[in-house]
Scaffold this active site. Structure first.
Site, PDB file in Angstrom:
ATOM      1  N   LYS A 191       1.067  -1.180  -0.096  1.00 35.21           N
ATOM      2  CA  LYS A 191      -0.089   0.113   0.144  1.00 35.21           C
ATOM      3  C   LYS A 191       0.673   0.955   0.330  1.00 35.21           C
ATOM      4  O   LYS A 191       1.823   1.433   0.821  1.00 35.21           O
ATOM      5  CB  LYS A 191      -0.577  -0.185   1.497  1.00 35.21           C
ATOM      6  CG  LYS A 191      -2.035  -1.629   0.785  1.00 35.21           C
ATOM      7  CD  LYS A 191      -2.914  -1.164  -0.004  1.00 35.21           C
ATOM      8  CE  LYS A 191      -4.699  -1.614  -0.187  1.00 35.21           C
ATOM      9  NZ  LYS A 191      -4.838  -1.303  -0.694  1.00 35.21           N
TER      10      LYS A 191
ATOM     11  N   ASP B 179      -0.683  -0.275  -4.568  1.00 41.13           N
ATOM     12  CA  ASP B 179      -2.194   0.132  -4.655  1.00 41.13           C
ATOM     13  C   ASP B 179      -2.307   1.168  -4.001  1.00 41.13           C
ATOM     14  O   ASP B 179      -1.090   1.342  -2.695  1.00 41.13           O
ATOM     15  CB  ASP B 179      -3.116  -0.914  -4.507  1.00 41.13           C
ATOM     16  CG  ASP B 179      -3.919  -0.707  -3.959  1.00 41.13           C
ATOM     17  OD1 ASP B 179      -4.395   0.895  -4.869  1.00 41.13           O
ATOM     18  OD2 ASP B 179      -4.628  -1.432  -3.573  1.00 41.13           O
TER      19      ASP B 179
ATOM     20  N   GLU C 138      -1.776  -0.508  -9.271  1.00 39.67           N
ATOM     21  CA  GLU C 138      -3.347  -0.557  -8.506  1.00 39.67           C
ATOM     22  C   GLU C 138      -3.940   1.136  -8.236  1.00 39.67           C
ATOM     23  O   GLU C 138      -3.296   1.583  -7.320  1.00 39.67           O
ATOM     24  CB  GLU C 138      -3.905  -1.335  -7.579  1.00 39.67           C
ATOM     25  CG  GLU C 138      -5.568  -1.932  -7.691  1.00 39.67           C
ATOM     26  CD  GLU C 138      -5.628  -3.182  -6.673  1.00 39.67           C
ATOM     27  OE1 GLU C 138      -4.543  -3.668  -6.506  1.00 39.67           O
ATOM     28  OE2 GLU C 138      -6.263  -2.687  -6.079  1.00 39.67           O
TER      29      GLU C 138
ATOM     30  N   ASP D  20      -9.103  -0.408 -10.323  1.00 35.67           N
ATOM     31  CA  ASP D  20      -9.608  -0.602  -9.180  1.00 35.67           C
ATOM     32  C   ASP D  20     -11.098   0.098  -8.922  1.00 35.67           C
ATOM     33  O   ASP D  20     -12.387  -0.195  -8.726  1.00 35.67           O
ATOM     34  CB  ASP D  20      -9.111  -0.728  -7.506  1.00 35.67           C
ATOM     35  CG  ASP D  20      -9.952  -1.981  -6.558  1.00 35.67           C
ATOM     36  OD1 ASP D  20     -11.216  -2.262  -6.379  1.00 35.67           O
ATOM     37  OD2 ASP D  20      -9.080  -1.602  -5.804  1.00 35.67           O
TER      38      ASP D  20
ATOM     39  N   LYS E  72     -14.624  -6.527  -7.879  1.00 32.80           N
ATOM     40  CA  LYS E  72     -14.665  -7.320  -6.636  1.00 32.80           C
ATOM     41  C   LYS E  72     -16.306  -7.110  -6.083  1.00 32.80           C
ATOM     42  O   LYS E  72     -16.726  -6.172  -6.892  1.00 32.80           O
ATOM     43  CB  LYS E  72     -14.355  -5.749  -5.246  1.00 32.80           C
ATOM     44  CG  LYS E  72     -12.240  -5.693  -4.943  1.00 32.80           C
ATOM     45  CD  LYS E  72     -12.452  -4.844  -4.003  1.00 32.80           C
ATOM     46  CE  LYS E  72     -10.886  -4.532  -3.988  1.00 32.80           C
ATOM     47  NZ  LYS E  72     -10.616  -3.348  -3.491  1.00 32.80           N
TER      48      LYS E  72
HETATM   49 MG   LIG Z   1      -7.148  -1.835  -4.144  1.00 34.58          MG
END
Ligand SMILES: [Mg+2]
Length: 365
Positions: free
Chosen positions: A162, A191, A219, A244, A268
């Site tokens: 992250k 991400d 991402e 995303d 997702k």
């Molecule tokens: Mg993500």
């Protein structure tokens, strides 16, 4: 096979370690579990976590949407007319994708049980085994390097790091510290969770390319709504860019795919509104030659089991990010997806394969 009742159960499980991204910090995984019972006795389970900063839904809104809008629309309807039931689910209210996903998952669980098949086989059965990555939260470079090393030593050679929470220099220092600590073998994907402007993203990614930090993909570098910015980043870097938060619906996916604004999509269930819509997005991406990752929110093993069945069913899903249940201090279900380190497999049980669910109220079979 008519839908008789739809019940909701709030649950909460503490995380082993706070989960930190550019958008939020989570210490307890809260969720709503949904149980659908049909008049032939078939039961199905679903889950929706509140991810305020991504889907705009709270624990309260998910429960109220299911109780007062989705349930009245669906009770009494036949699951053998699945297209009609799913159409009703998706047209009874706009948005509220996680609440819809929880109900959609429970409907698919019921249907697959009726068919006597594990859900991934009913949906396509592309593979019976998946390998998940593991996420490293945003912290100091030293702490992230230690966390990354621990995950690799525990059998997770693909890490999702992250970034995007403060400066680009700080993010590069984090990746350098991690790469130095874990060596060149492990795969690193980033991400940024919308944390950069398009120019910042291009600058950050180009610096990482020059320093040969071995980044597999990046991402959601830019804010969700900025598709032009996403395309700018994709066009000006050679590392693959994945959308995303920019892609919830099939319409969002089409816009990104037609404009070639990303190289990959992250699907997702909680953004798409469940398995039915996720299948449509994946098939659309496949027609553009764009592979998909399937990920999850901070969900318990129930919701991630549904995502895993969807992911395993589809050829075009080439990566999965299903570490959320491993971050939790407890499981509330028996059965479902099986972890052996990074390897995910399924049992031969029909549906999601869940054999027991423990909610705060009672143990329910
Ligand atoms: Mg993500």
């Amino acid at each position: 096979m008519n839908i008789k009742t739809i019940e909701t159960y709030p649950v909460a499980i503490p995380l082993h370690k706070p989960f930190k991204t550019a958008l939020r910090t989570v210490t307890v995984a809260e969720s709503i579990y949904v149980k659908i019972t049909c008049d032939d006795g078939t039961t199905g389970w679903g889950e929706a976590p509140p991810t305020h900063v991504i889907t705009g839904e709270s624990l309260f809104s998910i429960q109220e949407t299911i109780k007062h809008i989705l349930s009245p629309a669906l009770i009494g309807k036949s699951l053998l007319a699945r297209e009609e039931v799913l159409h009703l689910l998706h047209t009874s209210i706009v948005g509220n994708t996680s609440a819809k996903a929880a109900v959609d998952i429970a409907l698919h669980d019921c249907f697959a049980k009726r068919c006597g098949l594990p859900l991934y086989q009913l949906l396509g059965g592309s593979t019976s085994q998946l390998e998940t990555d593991y996420t490293v939260s945003v912290n100091s470079p030293a702490e992230m390097a230690e966390d990354a090393a621990a995950y690799v030593e525990n059998g997770f050679p693909v890490l999702k790091i992250k970034v995007g929470k403060d400066t680009i220099a700080a993010d590069i220092a984090r990746i350098e510290a991690i790469r130095e600590r874990i060596g060149s073998e492990a795969t690193i994907r980033l991400d940024a969770n919308q944390g950069w402007t398009p120019k910042e993203a291009v600058s950050a990614i180009q610096q990482m390319e020059q320093r040969e930090l071995g980044i597999e993909l990046v991402e959601q570098p830019v804010p969700a709504h900025d598709i032009e910015g996403l395309k700018y980043v994709t066009d000006h870097t050679s590392i693959h860019i994945m959308a995303d938060e920019s892609v919830f619906s099939e319409e969002d996916a089409r816009r990104v795919l037609v404009t070639r604004s990303a190289d990959l999509l992250n699907i997702k269930l909680m953004k798409a509104g469940g398995i039915h819509k996720a299948l449509q997005i994946n098939k659309l991406a496949e027609s553009f030659g764009v592979p998909c990752m399937v990920g999850s929110m901070i969900e318990t093993k129930l919701g991630v089991t549904a995502a895993a069945h969807f992911a395993a069913s589809q050829r075009n899903v080439t990566r999965v990010d299903f570490d959320a249940p491993l971050m939790l201090s407890e499981d509330l279900i028996d059965g479902g997806m099986q972890y052996n380190g990074r390897i995910i497999t399924f049992t031969d049980e029909a549906g999601l394969g869940i054999t027991n669910v423990r909610t705060e109220k009672e143990a329910i079979r």
